[in-house]
Design an enzyme around this catalytic site. Structure first.
Site: not given
Length: 134
Positions: A73-75
């Site tokens: 969820a944090d690319p």
């Protein structure tokens, strides 16, 4: 805690062009996660490399959201590295999430509705996903 990174590695470590570092449980404590070193450069990348990285990343991220439902969820570019082999390495598994099958079907329906300019399908799926109230 090595669980999220190991789970991600199990699902996507064999994905073409994707590298996922292994957790090192002997060195990991309750507040410190230690993983193997991954050689690579964060973006932005030169255009010819960047296009390839984006393609690989999109394929993997779409698979995460619409197939398995477990996603990074944090690319952002600090968590994505271009490996010397030209692959894409995902790092930092502190922000992971699950998408239920129902939510995945809603996302797929929403995409179909947008592609086909079908307002009923779009609104139905936005309702199912909780973006609109009935």
């Amino acid at each position: 805690k090595p669980g999220p990174g190991n789970r991600f590695a199990g699902k996507y470590g064999g994905f073409e062009g994707i590298t996922v570092p292994k957790s090192l449980p002997r060195l990991t404590a309750s507040r410190v996660l230690v993983q193997e070193w991954v050689e690579g450069k964060p973006g932005p990348w030169p255009v010819e490399d960047g296009i390839s990285m984006v393609r690989t990343g999109i394929k993997c991220c779409v698979n995460q959201l619409l197939d398995s439902g477990y996603f990074h969820a944090d690319p952002h570019r600090g968590n994505l590295l271009r490996t010397p082999e030209g692959g894409l390495a995902f790092i930092d598994f502190g922000n992971m999430a699950d998408v239920t099958a129902e939510e995945r079907y809603g996302l797929i329906g929403l995409v179909f509705g947008l592609q086909n300019k079908d307002l009923d399908l779009i609104s139905d799926n936005l309702l199912k996903l909780g973006f609109l109230e009935d």
